[in-house]
Design a protein around this motif. Structure first.
Motif, mmCIF file in Angstrom:
data_model
loop_
_atom_site.group_PDB
_atom_site.id
_atom_site.type_symbol
_atom_site.label_atom_id
_atom_site.label_comp_id
_atom_site.label_asym_id
_atom_site.label_seq_id
_atom_site.Cartn_x
_atom_site.Cartn_y
_atom_site.Cartn_z
ATOM 1 N N TYR A 139 0.762 -1.232 -0.056
ATOM 2 C CA TYR A 139 -0.155 -0.028 0.008
ATOM 3 C C TYR A 139 0.765 1.303 0.136
ATOM 4 C CZ TYR A 139 -3.109 3.584 1.752
ATOM 5 O OH TYR A 139 -3.888 4.948 1.738
ATOM 6 N N ALA A 140 2.084 1.120 0.842
ATOM 7 C CA ALA A 140 2.733 2.347 0.751
ATOM 8 C C ALA A 140 3.495 2.924 -0.526
ATOM 9 C CB ALA A 140 3.920 2.229 1.780
ATOM 10 N N MET A 141 3.893 1.723 -1.159
ATOM 11 C CA MET A 141 4.253 2.046 -2.501
ATOM 12 C C MET A 141 3.324 2.239 -3.647
ATOM 13 S SD MET A 141 7.772 -0.462 -2.503
ATOM 14 C CE MET A 141 8.967 -0.313 -1.100
ATOM 15 N N ALA A 142 2.326 1.135 -3.597
ATOM 16 C CA ALA A 142 1.613 1.191 -4.831
ATOM 17 C C ALA A 142 0.094 1.782 -4.629
ATOM 18 C CB ALA A 142 1.532 0.065 -5.547
ATOM 19 N N GLY A 143 -0.391 1.846 -3.103
ATOM 20 C CA GLY A 143 -1.751 2.404 -3.233
ATOM 21 C C GLY A 143 -2.470 1.043 -3.099
ATOM 22 N N ILE A 144 -3.838 1.304 -2.929
ATOM 23 C CA ILE A 144 -4.950 0.399 -2.906
ATOM 24 C C ILE A 144 -4.866 -0.827 -4.019
ATOM 25 C CG2 ILE A 144 -7.509 -0.003 -3.290
ATOM 26 C CD1 ILE A 144 -7.825 1.741 -1.091
ATOM 27 N N LYS A 145 -4.709 -0.046 -5.157
ATOM 28 C CA LYS A 145 -4.413 -1.015 -6.414
ATOM 29 C C LYS A 145 -3.240 -1.840 -6.499
ATOM 30 C CE LYS A 145 -2.168 2.140 -9.600
ATOM 31 N NZ LYS A 145 -2.061 2.536 -11.169
ATOM 32 N N GLY A 146 -2.234 -1.560 -5.536
ATOM 33 C CA GLY A 146 -1.225 -2.689 -5.693
ATOM 34 C C GLY A 146 -1.145 -3.588 -4.579
ATOM 35 N N LEU A 147 -2.152 -3.611 -3.669
ATOM 36 C CA LEU A 147 -2.439 -4.634 -2.693
ATOM 37 C C LEU A 147 -2.756 -6.133 -3.431
ATOM 38 C CD1 LEU A 147 -4.985 -2.828 -0.133
ATOM 39 C CD2 LEU A 147 -2.420 -3.052 -0.094
ATOM 40 N N PRO A 148 -2.410 -7.028 -2.478
ATOM 41 C CA PRO A 148 -2.745 -8.530 -3.234
ATOM 42 C C PRO A 148 -4.254 -8.619 -2.966
ATOM 43 C CG PRO A 148 -1.275 -8.615 -1.140
ATOM 44 C CD PRO A 148 -1.627 -6.948 -1.346
ATOM 45 N N LEU A 149 -4.816 -9.221 -4.298
ATOM 46 C CA LEU A 149 -6.100 -9.803 -4.530
ATOM 47 C C LEU A 149 -6.909 -8.432 -5.082
ATOM 48 C CD1 LEU A 149 -6.835 -12.048 -1.374
ATOM 49 C CD2 LEU A 149 -5.748 -12.489 -3.614
ATOM 50 N N PHE A 150 -6.171 -7.330 -5.165
ATOM 51 C CA PHE A 150 -7.091 -6.049 -5.710
ATOM 52 C C PHE A 150 -7.724 -6.900 -7.223
ATOM 53 C CE2 PHE A 150 -7.562 -2.403 -8.383
ATOM 54 C CZ PHE A 150 -8.179 -1.355 -7.556
ATOM 55 N N GLY A 151 -6.881 -7.496 -7.851
ATOM 56 C CA GLY A 151 -7.504 -7.622 -9.235
ATOM 57 C C GLY A 151 -8.522 -8.645 -9.114
ATOM 58 N N ALA A 152 -8.539 -9.519 -7.907
ATOM 59 C CA ALA A 152 -9.615 -10.364 -7.840
ATOM 60 C C ALA A 152 -11.000 -9.521 -7.381
ATOM 61 C CB ALA A 152 -9.304 -11.384 -6.722
ATOM 62 N N ALA A 153 -10.745 -8.842 -6.590
ATOM 63 C CA ALA A 153 -12.056 -7.820 -6.289
ATOM 64 C C ALA A 153 -12.412 -7.111 -7.409
ATOM 65 C CB ALA A 153 -11.323 -6.664 -5.223
ATOM 66 N N GLN A 154 -11.582 -6.400 -8.232
ATOM 67 C CA GLN A 154 -12.040 -5.796 -9.465
ATOM 68 C C GLN A 154 -12.805 -6.866 -10.369
ATOM 69 O OE1 GLN A 154 -8.885 -4.446 -11.947
ATOM 70 N NE2 GLN A 154 -10.167 -2.537 -12.715
ATOM 71 N N LEU A 155 -12.439 -8.085 -10.495
ATOM 72 C CA LEU A 155 -13.107 -9.095 -11.376
ATOM 73 C C LEU A 155 -14.504 -9.143 -10.666
ATOM 74 C CD1 LEU A 155 -13.061 -11.000 -13.750
ATOM 75 C CD2 LEU A 155 -11.834 -12.656 -12.063
ATOM 76 N N LEU A 156 -14.497 -9.547 -9.463
ATOM 77 C CA LEU A 156 -15.860 -9.949 -8.661
ATOM 78 C C LEU A 156 -16.636 -8.518 -8.745
ATOM 79 C CD1 LEU A 156 -17.056 -11.691 -6.759
ATOM 80 C CD2 LEU A 156 -16.290 -10.355 -4.828
ATOM 81 N N THR A 199 -16.964 -6.576 -11.343
ATOM 82 C CA THR A 199 -17.285 -6.508 -12.914
ATOM 83 C C THR A 199 -18.356 -7.485 -12.953
ATOM 84 O OG1 THR A 199 -15.301 -5.772 -13.413
ATOM 85 C CG2 THR A 199 -16.432 -6.351 -15.004
ATOM 86 N N LEU A 200 -18.228 -8.777 -12.433
ATOM 87 C CA LEU A 200 -19.137 -9.897 -12.613
ATOM 88 C C LEU A 200 -20.592 -9.722 -11.961
ATOM 89 C CD1 LEU A 200 -16.608 -12.949 -12.541
ATOM 90 C CD2 LEU A 200 -17.567 -11.658 -14.546
ATOM 91 N N THR A 201 -20.430 -9.000 -10.712
ATOM 92 C CA THR A 201 -21.748 -9.100 -9.801
ATOM 93 C C THR A 201 -22.274 -7.572 -10.080
ATOM 94 O OG1 THR A 201 -20.294 -8.195 -8.032
ATOM 95 C CG2 THR A 201 -20.705 -10.517 -8.124
ATOM 96 N N LYS A 202 -21.530 -6.739 -10.554
ATOM 97 C CA LYS A 202 -22.368 -5.388 -10.863
ATOM 98 C C LYS A 202 -23.713 -5.553 -11.428
ATOM 99 C CE LYS A 202 -21.321 -0.821 -12.570
ATOM 100 N NZ LYS A 202 -20.400 0.038 -13.289
ATOM 101 N N PRO A 203 -24.020 -6.411 -12.515
ATOM 102 C CA PRO A 203 -25.433 -6.400 -13.140
ATOM 103 C C PRO A 203 -26.280 -7.007 -12.263
ATOM 104 C CG PRO A 203 -23.854 -7.110 -14.660
ATOM 105 C CD PRO A 203 -23.119 -6.964 -13.330
ATOM 106 N N VAL A 204 -25.772 -8.220 -11.282
ATOM 107 C CA VAL A 204 -26.611 -8.796 -10.322
ATOM 108 C C VAL A 204 -27.401 -7.802 -9.420
ATOM 109 C CG1 VAL A 204 -26.762 -10.537 -8.610
ATOM 110 C CG2 VAL A 204 -25.304 -10.654 -10.773
ATOM 111 N N TRP A 205 -26.667 -7.127 -8.931
ATOM 112 C CA TRP A 205 -27.262 -6.207 -7.928
ATOM 113 C C TRP A 205 -27.748 -4.932 -8.232
ATOM 114 C CZ3 TRP A 205 -23.044 -3.213 -6.961
ATOM 115 C CH2 TRP A 205 -21.642 -3.758 -7.018
ATOM 116 N N GLY A 206 -27.667 -4.775 -9.710
ATOM 117 C CA GLY A 206 -28.416 -3.523 -10.119
ATOM 118 C C GLY A 206 -28.085 -2.229 -10.070
#
Length: 519
Positions: free
Chosen positions: A283-300, A302-309
């Motif tokens: 986080y200190a070097m790359a912020g929230i987007k550099g955290l482990p599993l940020f990409g997984a959260a981004q994918l989740l 994107t996939l669930t956005k249409p489901v909860w409207g």
């Protein structure tokens, strides 16, 4: 495992790729990393992020910080290895500065009883190729075709230009090796042999395999070798994230690794502590987007956005950046040092490394292809195509600059920016007065963070604009098709969709509503 080894028998017996693949892979290294100071500095951040996190999760933050600082001191007390006697070209005969690597395991560090222990540690590390062998050495060695070329001025120049990057990788491994060994030994729970094995395993997990033979089989030869240059490390880090996440959240991970001493934490407890410990420096070097599993959260998301409207038109990274600001999104170090560390450190986009400068210049899909094709495509076909485009537009200086290796290009651009300010490829001013600090940092290879922010914001706007226009065109085209076919039921359905489209805040604020006149 046995079947895989049998299928790779030819390469394992002679781990040398085809000459054309070796030359092309080396071309990517030569154009992007050879002599690039910033790449060496960024490479060294692996120690304070992943290396520190792996140890702090098990041994605690205070003890780990102390052990790493102690290993640092030993590194500076060490000296040159005996891996080469070649000297700096031209001045080497008068100033005998050898091109050997720096190492902890030499000189006074190896004296006395403690030296005997360290000798056993480093011998085991050499035997397993945990240290000494680096990716830059691999690329250099496989390029050379004959013994006569091993001591010439070009080879010595090549070793000089690669010395910083090669030694940053070796320092990562050696300092972590010694720190892990000392921490394990100090617990009193590990035998010397167990502590050595522990240290080697930590180095391999934190840095990935040093040998091509230990990497993914499809990246060992041919097109896979060319496209996969530098990606073996990224794959190892993706695997590390997935492995830690698996143990951290898998319900059945409540067991103790049998290789650990009695009283050790369970696999679940250890993985969670390590994920958290890695997240702090990331986080200190790359912020929230550099955290482990940020990409997984981004994918989740994107996939669930249409489901909860969710009717928010912004993508995940836009939402996060708006919520936490620049410091939170790109990290305190990038923000306050005003250098773009965020795009090059942490766990940010290991599968698909983002470069807002290049993406803003060529568009998303061409950039995606370039990234997947690997650095060799970028510095050959990609550079030639960009240079040809610049030449046709009358920018002969830009065209020539595009074809240069990264270190030379950085110097040229730094001087150019200090005189003319930073501009886009179309000549629009981004920063009028770059300043001495940012000029110097750009010469070293670090882009200014404020310019990265401008590119990022422009790209967010372009992505939003493309999304709006695509939706708008789709609605109008479907409505026209329904009108031509006389399908009034379909027209009524589309009219309701148009009303929903027009009611969105983003459509109103950007004046992109579909009116009756438009239809």
């Amino acid at each position: 495992i046995l079947d895989n080894i049998k299928s790779r028998e030819k390469f394992l017996r002679n781990p040398t790729p085809a000459p054309w693949a070796a030359q092309l892979a080396y071309a990517g290294y030569g154009m992007l990393l050879l002599g690039n100071v910033s790449s060496a500095a960024v490479n060294f951040t692996q120690l304070p992020t992943v290396g520190y996190g792996m140890l702090a999760g098990e041994f605690g933050h205070a003890k780990t910080a102390s052990a790493i600082m102690g290993a640092f001191q030993k590194y500076f007390q060490g000296g040159k290895d005996n891996n080469t006697r070649l000297t700096v070209p031209i001045i080497g005969e008068k100033i005998p500065w050898t091109l050997a690597d720096r190492t902890i395991f030499t000189g006074k560090n190896m004296e006395g009883p403690r030296g005997e222990v360290l000798r056993r540690l480093i011998d085991a590390a050499y035997a397993s190729n945990a240290v000494r062998r680096t990716s830059s050495q691999e690329l250099q060695d496989m390029r050379r075709g004959n013994v006569d070329s091993l001591t010439g001025n070009w080879v010595r120049t090549e070793l000089l230009l690669s010395w910083l990057f090669q030694n940053s990788e070796r320092a990562n491994r050696e300092i972590l090796l010694l720190a892990a060994f000392n921490l394990a030994t100090d617990t009193g729970k590990y035998t010397e042999a167990q502590a050595i094995d522990k240290a080697i395993r930590v180095v391999d997990r934190a840095n990935g395999p040093a040998l091509a033979e230990a990497g993914a089989s499809y990246m060992t030869d041919g097109a896979g070798k060319v496209m996969g240059t530098f990606k073996r490390f990224a794959i190892s880090q993706l695997f590390l994230q997935a492995q830690l996440a698996y143990y951290a959240f898998w319900p059945m991970a409540n067991y103790v690794d049998p290789s650990l001493p009695p009283g050790s934490p369970t696999a679940k407890q250890l993985a969670r502590k390590q994920l958290f410990a890695i997240a702090i420096p990331a986080y200190a070097m790359a912020g929230i987007k550099g955290l482990p599993l940020f990409g997984a959260a981004q994918l989740l998301y994107t996939l669930t956005k249409p489901v909860w409207g969710e009717d928010d038109d912004r993508e995940f990274d836009m939402v996060v950046r708006d919520a936490v600001g620049d410091i939170g999104y790109r990290g305190p170090l990038s923000h306050f040092l005003n250098i773009d560390l965020a795009s090059r450190t942490g766990f940010y986009s290991l599968a698909f490394r983002d470069n807002p400068y290049r993406r803003a210049e060529v568009g998303f899909f061409p950039y995606a292809f370039e990234t997947l094709a690997g650095p060799v495509y970028s510095v050959t076909v990609g550079n030639f195509t960009r240079a040809h485009k610049q030449w046709e537009q009358g920018n002969s200086s830009k065209a020539f600059q595009t074809m240069l290796p990264a270190p030379i290009k950085n110097v040229w651009q730094g001087i150019d920016y200090s005189i003319n300010g930073m501009r886009t490829s179309k000549g629009h001013v981004l920063v009028e007065d770059v300043g001495g600090y940012n000029t110097f940092m750009h010469i070293l290879g670090f882009k200014p963070n404020d310019v990265a922010n401008i590119y990022q914001q422009n790209e967010f706007l372009k992505r939003t604009e493309r999304k709006i226009l695509t939706t708008r065109r789709s609605l109008l085209t479907r409505n026209f098709a329904a009108h031509l076919s006389g399908d009034y039921a379909e027209q009524n359905k589309i009219a309701k969709e148009i009303d929903e489209y027009n009611s969105r805040d983003l459509i109103i604020s950007t004046n992109n509503a579909i009116s009756g006149k438009t239809i």
